[in-house]
Design an enzyme around this catalytic site. Sequence first.
Site, PDB file in Angstrom:
ATOM      1  N   GLU A 169       0.856  -1.192   0.000  1.00 29.56           N
ATOM      2  CA  GLU A 169       0.000   0.000   0.000  1.00 29.56           C
ATOM      3  C   GLU A 169       0.888   1.236   0.000  1.00 29.56           C
ATOM      4  O   GLU A 169       1.966   1.221   0.606  1.00 29.56           O
ATOM      5  CB  GLU A 169      -0.884   0.062   1.254  1.00 29.56           C
ATOM      6  CG  GLU A 169      -2.041  -0.899   1.267  1.00 29.56           C
ATOM      7  CD  GLU A 169      -1.664  -2.232   1.893  1.00 29.56           C
ATOM      8  OE1 GLU A 169      -0.643  -2.291   2.602  1.00 29.56           O
ATOM      9  OE2 GLU A 169      -2.378  -3.227   1.658  1.00 29.56           O
ATOM     10  N   TYR A 197       8.116   2.115  -7.204  1.00 31.87           N
ATOM     11  CA  TYR A 197       7.427   0.826  -7.325  1.00 31.87           C
ATOM     12  C   TYR A 197       7.083   0.526  -8.783  1.00 31.87           C
ATOM     13  O   TYR A 197       7.180  -0.621  -9.224  1.00 31.87           O
ATOM     14  CB  TYR A 197       6.161   0.828  -6.465  1.00 31.87           C
ATOM     15  CG  TYR A 197       6.435   1.039  -4.985  1.00 31.87           C
ATOM     16  CD1 TYR A 197       7.549   0.468  -4.378  1.00 31.87           C
ATOM     17  CD2 TYR A 197       5.589   1.806  -4.199  1.00 31.87           C
ATOM     18  CE1 TYR A 197       7.808   0.675  -3.021  1.00 31.87           C
ATOM     19  CE2 TYR A 197       5.846   2.010  -2.844  1.00 31.87           C
ATOM     20  CZ  TYR A 197       6.953   1.444  -2.272  1.00 31.87           C
ATOM     21  OH  TYR A 197       7.216   1.636  -0.940  1.00 31.87           O
TER      22      TYR A 197
HETATM   23  C1  LIG Z   1      10.447   5.940  -1.214  1.00 32.58           C
HETATM   24  C2  LIG Z   1      11.930   5.749  -0.822  1.00 32.58           C
HETATM   25  C3  LIG Z   1      12.116   4.422  -0.096  1.00 32.58           C
HETATM   26  C4  LIG Z   1      12.759   5.739  -2.120  1.00 32.58           C
HETATM   27  O1  LIG Z   1      14.118   5.488  -1.745  1.00 32.58           O
HETATM   28  P1  LIG Z   1      15.332   6.176  -2.512  1.00 32.58           P
HETATM   29  O2  LIG Z   1      16.574   5.521  -2.080  1.00 32.58           O
HETATM   30  O3  LIG Z   1      15.242   7.640  -2.353  1.00 32.58           O
HETATM   31  O4  LIG Z   1      14.973   5.812  -4.026  1.00 32.58           O
HETATM   32  P2  LIG Z   1      16.014   5.557  -5.211  1.00 32.58           P
HETATM   33  O5  LIG Z   1      17.123   6.544  -5.155  1.00 32.58           O
HETATM   34  O6  LIG Z   1      16.383   4.110  -5.217  1.00 32.58           O
HETATM   35  O7  LIG Z   1      15.095   5.898  -6.461  1.00 32.58           O
HETATM   36  C5  LIG Z   1      14.800   4.950  -7.458  1.00 32.58           C
HETATM   37  C6  LIG Z   1      13.792   5.583  -8.401  1.00 32.58           C
HETATM   38  O8  LIG Z   1      12.554   5.802  -7.727  1.00 32.58           O
HETATM   39  C7  LIG Z   1      11.980   7.041  -8.172  1.00 32.58           C
HETATM   40  N1  LIG Z   1      11.999   7.998  -7.056  1.00 32.58           N
HETATM   41  C8  LIG Z   1      12.445   7.769  -5.791  1.00 32.58           C
HETATM   42  N2  LIG Z   1      12.250   8.862  -5.028  1.00 32.58           N
HETATM   43  C9  LIG Z   1      11.669   9.784  -5.821  1.00 32.58           C
HETATM   44  C10 LIG Z   1      11.213  11.118  -5.627  1.00 32.58           C
HETATM   45  N3  LIG Z   1      11.320  11.731  -4.433  1.00 32.58           N
HETATM   46  N4  LIG Z   1      10.642  11.773  -6.653  1.00 32.58           N
HETATM   47  C11 LIG Z   1      10.506  11.185  -7.852  1.00 32.58           C
HETATM   48  N5  LIG Z   1      10.948   9.918  -8.124  1.00 32.58           N
HETATM   49  C12 LIG Z   1      11.504   9.239  -7.122  1.00 32.58           C
HETATM   50  C13 LIG Z   1      12.844   7.521  -9.301  1.00 32.58           C
HETATM   51  O9  LIG Z   1      12.360   6.937 -10.496  1.00 32.58           O
HETATM   52  C14 LIG Z   1      14.180   6.951  -8.902  1.00 32.58           C
HETATM   53  O10 LIG Z   1      15.058   6.812  -9.968  1.00 32.58           O
HETATM   54  P3  LIG Z   1      15.986   8.082 -10.392  1.00 32.58           P
HETATM   55  O11 LIG Z   1      16.619   8.607  -9.131  1.00 32.58           O
HETATM   56  O12 LIG Z   1      16.947   7.472 -11.359  1.00 32.58           O
HETATM   57  O13 LIG Z   1      15.054   9.077 -11.002  1.00 32.58           O
HETATM   58  C15 LIG Z   1      12.419   6.943   0.036  1.00 32.58           C
HETATM   59  O14 LIG Z   1      12.065   8.149  -0.608  1.00 32.58           O
HETATM   60  C16 LIG Z   1      11.868   6.955   1.437  1.00 32.58           C
HETATM   61  O15 LIG Z   1      12.397   6.293   2.327  1.00 32.58           O
HETATM   62  N6  LIG Z   1      10.787   7.742   1.643  1.00 32.58           N
HETATM   63  C17 LIG Z   1      10.185   7.856   2.987  1.00 32.58           C
HETATM   64  C18 LIG Z   1       9.488   6.588   3.382  1.00 32.58           C
HETATM   65  C19 LIG Z   1       8.468   6.169   2.350  1.00 32.58           C
HETATM   66  O16 LIG Z   1       7.679   6.965   1.837  1.00 32.58           O
HETATM   67  N7  LIG Z   1       8.460   4.854   2.047  1.00 32.58           N
HETATM   68  C20 LIG Z   1       7.507   4.258   1.141  1.00 32.58           C
HETATM   69  C21 LIG Z   1       6.219   4.024   1.851  1.00 32.58           C
HETATM   70  S1  LIG Z   1       5.023   3.191   0.809  1.00 32.58           S
END
Ligand SMILES: CC(C)(COP(=O)(O)OP(=O)(O)OC[C@H]1O[C@@H](n2cnc3c(N)ncnc32)[C@H](O)[C@@H]1OP(=O)(O)O)[C@@H](O)C(=O)NCCC(=O)NCCS
Length: 140
Positions: A97, A109
């Site tokens: 979710e 995702y």
């Molecule tokens: C969601 C989360 C886990 C992503 O982790 P991350 O290490 O920042 O993500 P990545 O660097 O591996 O990103 C992979 C891809 O995801 C997408 N992405 C990740 N964060 C993004 C953002 N803030 N905005 C747009 N695209 C994003 C992009 O396509 C990215 O590829 P790119 O950097 O080449 O464009 C992180 O933002 C987080 O911990 N957020 C807070 C907790 C949360 O919301 N968890 C998910 C709950 S459902």
Amino acid sequence: MSAADVDAVAGIEGRAYPFPWSKGLFSDCLLAGYKSLLCTLDDAVIGYGIMIVAAGECHILNVCIEPAFQRVGLGYRLMARLLKQAKQEGADTAFLEVRPSNVGAIRLYQRLGFQRVGVRVGYYPAPTGREDAVVLSCSL
Ligand SMILES: CC(C)(COP(=O)(O)OP(=O)(O)OC[C@H]1O[C@@H](n2cnc3c(N)ncnc32)[C@H](O)[C@@H]1OP(=O)(O)O)[C@@H](O)C(=O)NCCC(=O)NCCS
């Protein structure tokens, strides 16, 4: 993740989410035997993922990267490792979710192959009332 990591994990949780899980919730997940992975830099925890794998299905419960280390590919690698482990443990489908407002997570995702399969109305607390959850699914 073990009980010794819960303080560090809860600290990241508090910095990364507007409505963080409590320490007790993480401890309960460990006690319940849910699968977890840590992302570490040297000895420091900088991310974590928790999932349930049962009856051929994987349910991703929480994936989070320390804000200072976001957008360098760690979330993608952590998710890929969780899904690989779930498949090794017999899951053929993964579910999760996510808040519709969490555009970055949804994009992550989608890059991993998840597609929208439903909505849970009013699933999450929100600053004003409740927010729906989008349910995403991915074939492993
Ligand atoms: C969601 C989360 C886990 C992503 O982790 P991350 O290490 O920042 O993500 P990545 O660097 O591996 O990103 C992979 C891809 O995801 C997408 N992405 C990740 N964060 C993004 C953002 N803030 N905005 C747009 N695209 C994003 C992009 O396509 C990215 O590829 P790119 O950097 O080449 O464009 C992180 O933002 C987080 O911990 N957020 C807070 C907790 C949360 O919301 N968890 C998910 C709950 S459902």
